[in-house]
Design a protein around this motif. Structure first.
Motif, PDB file in Angstrom:
ATOM      1  N   ARG A  62       0.874  -1.301  -0.118  1.00  0.00           N
ATOM      2  CA  ARG A  62      -0.064   0.121  -0.235  1.00  0.00           C
ATOM      3  C   ARG A  62       0.801   1.336   0.112  1.00  0.00           C
ATOM      4  O   ARG A  62       0.309   2.355  -0.335  1.00  0.00           O
ATOM      5  N   MET A  63       2.125   1.442   0.449  1.00  0.00           N
ATOM      6  CA  MET A  63       2.621   2.508   0.785  1.00  0.00           C
ATOM      7  C   MET A  63       3.307   2.785  -0.988  1.00  0.00           C
ATOM      8  O   MET A  63       3.223   2.304  -1.837  1.00  0.00           O
ATOM      9  N   ASN A  64       3.512   4.324  -0.732  1.00  0.00           N
ATOM     10  CA  ASN A  64       3.905   4.952  -2.007  1.00  0.00           C
ATOM     11  C   ASN A  64       5.560   5.477  -1.779  1.00  0.00           C
ATOM     12  O   ASN A  64       5.921   5.684  -0.518  1.00  0.00           O
ATOM     13  N   ALA A  65       6.344   5.831  -2.934  1.00  0.00           N
ATOM     14  CA  ALA A  65       7.412   6.340  -2.571  1.00  0.00           C
ATOM     15  C   ALA A  65       7.337   7.632  -1.883  1.00  0.00           C
ATOM     16  O   ALA A  65       6.356   8.431  -2.127  1.00  0.00           O
ATOM     17  N   GLY A  66       8.147   7.919  -1.132  1.00  0.00           N
ATOM     18  CA  GLY A  66       8.167   9.162  -0.249  1.00  0.00           C
ATOM     19  C   GLY A  66       7.305   8.783   1.027  1.00  0.00           C
ATOM     20  O   GLY A  66       7.652   9.593   2.076  1.00  0.00           O
ATOM     21  N   ASP A  67       6.469   7.831   1.152  1.00  0.00           N
ATOM     22  CA  ASP A  67       5.869   7.419   2.547  1.00  0.00           C
ATOM     23  C   ASP A  67       6.935   7.110   3.821  1.00  0.00           C
ATOM     24  O   ASP A  67       8.031   6.728   3.149  1.00  0.00           O
ATOM     25  N   LEU A  68       6.775   7.446   4.717  1.00  0.00           N
ATOM     26  CA  LEU A  68       7.427   6.941   5.913  1.00  0.00           C
ATOM     27  C   LEU A  68       6.901   5.824   6.617  1.00  0.00           C
ATOM     28  O   LEU A  68       5.623   5.843   6.775  1.00  0.00           O
ATOM     29  N   VAL A  69       7.695   4.771   6.839  1.00  0.00           N
ATOM     30  CA  VAL A  69       7.448   3.540   7.263  1.00  0.00           C
ATOM     31  C   VAL A  69       8.027   3.500   9.002  1.00  0.00           C
ATOM     32  O   VAL A  69       9.194   3.584   8.826  1.00  0.00           O
ATOM     33  N   ILE A  70       7.186   3.134  10.025  1.00  0.00           N
ATOM     34  CA  ILE A  70       7.801   3.149  11.158  1.00  0.00           C
ATOM     35  C   ILE A  70       7.983   1.733  11.551  1.00  0.00           C
ATOM     36  O   ILE A  70       6.789   1.001  11.359  1.00  0.00           O
ATOM     37  N   THR A  71       8.953   1.137  11.882  1.00  0.00           N
ATOM     38  CA  THR A  71       9.109  -0.453  11.956  1.00  0.00           C
ATOM     39  C   THR A  71      10.689  -0.373  12.727  1.00  0.00           C
ATOM     40  O   THR A  71      11.468   0.199  12.342  1.00  0.00           O
ATOM     41  N   SER A  72      10.679  -1.321  13.450  1.00  0.00           N
ATOM     42  CA  SER A  72      11.897  -1.706  13.874  1.00  0.00           C
ATOM     43  C   SER A  72      12.380  -3.412  13.102  1.00  0.00           C
ATOM     44  O   SER A  72      13.221  -3.928  13.501  1.00  0.00           O
ATOM     45  N   ASP A  73      11.599  -3.553  12.147  1.00  0.00           N
ATOM     46  CA  ASP A  73      11.694  -4.956  11.341  1.00  0.00           C
ATOM     47  C   ASP A  73      12.561  -4.229  10.134  1.00  0.00           C
ATOM     48  O   ASP A  73      12.212  -3.639   9.343  1.00  0.00           O
ATOM     49  N   ILE A  74      14.082  -4.848  10.430  1.00  0.00           N
ATOM     50  CA  ILE A  74      14.834  -4.450   9.337  1.00  0.00           C
ATOM     51  C   ILE A  74      14.663  -4.903   7.816  1.00  0.00           C
ATOM     52  O   ILE A  74      14.609  -4.081   6.886  1.00  0.00           O
ATOM     53  N   PRO A  75      13.992  -6.149   7.770  1.00  0.00           N
ATOM     54  CA  PRO A  75      13.810  -6.439   6.211  1.00  0.00           C
ATOM     55  C   PRO A  75      12.465  -5.711   5.965  1.00  0.00           C
ATOM     56  O   PRO A  75      12.574  -5.152   4.651  1.00  0.00           O
ATOM     57  N   LEU A  76      11.584  -5.367   6.705  1.00  0.00           N
ATOM     58  CA  LEU A  76      10.582  -4.442   6.081  1.00  0.00           C
ATOM     59  C   LEU A  76      11.145  -3.109   5.680  1.00  0.00           C
ATOM     60  O   LEU A  76      10.632  -2.147   4.850  1.00  0.00           O
ATOM     61  N   ALA A  77      12.135  -2.665   6.900  1.00  0.00           N
ATOM     62  CA  ALA A  77      12.659  -1.283   6.299  1.00  0.00           C
ATOM     63  C   ALA A  77      13.383  -1.395   5.103  1.00  0.00           C
ATOM     64  O   ALA A  77      13.237  -0.416   4.267  1.00  0.00           O
TER      65      ALA A  77
END
Length: 147
Positions: A62-77
């Motif tokens: 669902r995310m787009n370029a420029g979106d911020l993702v808050i996670t501590s999951d390194i593979p997701l980051a």
């Protein structure tokens, strides 16, 4: 903003709730369990089915370029960065194209150490310094991405 909410500490969620209200920046909490959120037109929650990486995959989808993702999951980051997004850990560490590869290597090494029994447990509890670092990093991103 997208939040990997299953493992997001409550104190970090509260910082995000206040930031969304203050800046009117939409934030979506994605989890495979119920997440309590305050009523707000800027705060959304998306409950996905349980299963390995289901929430992570939904965020990336669902995310787009420029979106911020808050996670501590390194593979997701890493996936968020690969898709043109930005990633911020719940401890305030900014994941970038420059540091994500080494973070993945460290993560894999620590997984190997844990599975061999040489290291146990996870990171230390979230301290005041990490909370402040998270809030500062979030504020910088919000300032740079004002509508």
């Amino acid at each position: 903003m997208w939040v990997d909410a299953d493992a997001c500490p409550v104190v970090i969620r509260e910082i995000l709730f206040r930031a969304a209200a203050r800046t009117q920046m939409p934030v979506t909490f994605v989890a495979n369990q119920y997440i309590k959120t305050p009523p707000s037109p800027y705060i959304h929650k998306l409950q996905v089915s349980s299963g390995f990486d289901v929430a992570d995959n939904e965020i990336v989808r669902r995310m787009n370029a420029g979106d911020l993702v808050i996670t501590s999951d390194i593979p997701l980051a890493a996936e968020a960065i690969e898709k043109g997004g930005l990633a911020l850990s719940t401890r305030g560490e900014e994941f970038t194209r420059e540091n994500i590869r080494s973070r993945l290597n460290i993560r894999d090494f620590m997984d190997t150490m844990r599975s061999s029994g040489m290291v146990s447990g996870g990171p230390p509890p979230l301290g005041q310094a990490e909370k402040q670092q998270f809030a500062n990093s979030l504020d910088r991103w919000l300032q740079q991405n004002k509508a």
